[in-house]
Design an enzyme around this catalytic site. Sequence first.
Site, PDB file in Angstrom:
ATOM      1  N   SER A   7       4.067  -2.470   3.008  1.00 14.08           N
ATOM      2  CA  SER A   7       2.862  -3.495   2.800  1.00 14.08           C
ATOM      3  C   SER A   7       3.315  -4.650   2.395  1.00 14.08           C
ATOM      4  CB  SER A   7       1.817  -2.645   1.856  1.00 14.08           C
ATOM      5  OG  SER A   7       2.465  -2.580   0.873  1.00 14.08           O
ATOM      6  N   GLU A   9       2.279  -8.463   0.559  1.00 14.66           N
ATOM      7  CA  GLU A   9       1.515  -9.753  -0.337  1.00 14.66           C
ATOM      8  C   GLU A   9       1.660 -10.914   0.308  1.00 14.66           C
ATOM      9  OE1 GLU A   9       1.182  -9.374  -4.681  1.00 14.66           O
ATOM     10  OE2 GLU A   9       1.669 -11.440  -4.382  1.00 14.66           O
ATOM     11  N   ASP A 101      -4.554 -12.817 -15.944  1.00 16.23           N
ATOM     12  CA  ASP A 101      -3.701 -13.441 -16.921  1.00 16.23           C
ATOM     13  C   ASP A 101      -4.837 -14.215 -17.720  1.00 16.23           C
ATOM     14  OD1 ASP A 101      -0.998 -12.430 -16.612  1.00 16.23           O
ATOM     15  OD2 ASP A 101      -0.876 -14.025 -15.069  1.00 16.23           O
ATOM     16  N   PHE A 210      10.264 -16.737 -13.221  1.00 17.52           N
ATOM     17  CA  PHE A 210       8.839 -15.912 -12.826  1.00 17.52           C
ATOM     18  C   PHE A 210       9.112 -14.620 -13.617  1.00 17.52           C
ATOM     19  CE2 PHE A 210       6.201 -13.688  -9.676  1.00 17.52           C
ATOM     20  CZ  PHE A 210       4.971 -13.778 -10.568  1.00 17.52           C
ATOM     21  N   HIS A 259       6.189  -2.160  -1.125  1.00 21.92           N
ATOM     22  CA  HIS A 259       5.038  -3.229  -1.189  1.00 21.92           C
ATOM     23  C   HIS A 259       5.679  -4.631  -1.373  1.00 21.92           C
ATOM     24  CE1 HIS A 259       1.177  -5.350  -1.278  1.00 21.92           C
ATOM     25  NE2 HIS A 259       1.595  -6.067  -2.351  1.00 21.92           N
TER      26      HIS A 259
END
Length: 288
Positions: A7, A9, A101, A210, A259
Amino acid sequence: MTSPAVSFEVFPPKSVDASFRLWDTAQALAPLAPRFFSVTYGAGGSTRDLTHDSAHVLRRTSGLPVAAHLTCVGASKAETLEVADSFAEIGVTDIVALRGDPENGAPTFTPHADGFADSVELIEALAKTGKFTLRVGAYPEPHPESHDQAQNVEWLKRKFDAGADEAITQFFFETETFLRFRDACAAAGITKTITPGIMPVTNWKSARNFATRCGASVPAALDEAYAAAIRDDRHDLLSTALCTEMCSELVSEGVENLHFYTLNRPELTRAVCRALGVTAQTSLSDVA
Ligand code: FAD
């Protein structure tokens, strides 16, 4: 090796240029027949309408299931549930339900005065509607707000108990990180699917920053490998090789779903999928 189910994102575009990038991403990846595309929800709910519209277009043009992300940040319970209803109205009944967040870089999360206090409350409310398949976030290296791994796993269990169907993890750089987490979840009685979140690294410097922000540890060897690869103009080759190796290890450890965090840059994701035996079934124009 059996090929995994995949999958992808993507994030909603904020400019015409970015819209074309999302379209290119969908065109490149839809033919791989993913289980679903998921569309993120901007920090603080900033992309509410764009997430809705992107999910709508993606679903219509690809004919594939699309999951919309939804957070509790900056909205009352009623407003958040209205957004969920607006997803259902366009046939988007898969939701990635998140707390989100803290706003404006605050160290801890403060709920909206009339809002959901945490992800468990949101999941319970969405599950009660009976309309949605619910996926949630999971953190193989404990979330920065977690006290320790035991509490991190216990909290995930509460999310499943509240009605989540599947969890998708934060990205990580070492297979062992996921396997240890999966074992800890199994020992805590979690039986539902935990799908590893995979990030093919399109830019090492940004990926590293990140990772630091979201608590994913970075093996020192990776810094050295990327320094050499960047010097030799082989950044993408290294990323593809490392990501393919990790995904193959996961699959050989019994992982059935992967994913991918595509960042709307499909090339590396597609290369890794191809190496894993996930190849094109149709083209987007076949279904559009
Ligand atoms: P939770 O898992 O609910 O909480 C995080 C940690 O805090 C938990 O592990 C737990 O230890 C602790 N905690 C929280 N509440 C409690 C409580 N009441 N009691 C005890 N412990 C508690 N962010 C976006 O803004 N938009 C997105 O589209 C988006 N997509 C994401 C997709 C995935 C797959 C993942 C993994 C993350 C995504 N995020 C997104 C980031 C996410 O919003 C942040 O990581 C956020 O800080 C946590 O959200 P969560 O729902 O996973 O939190």
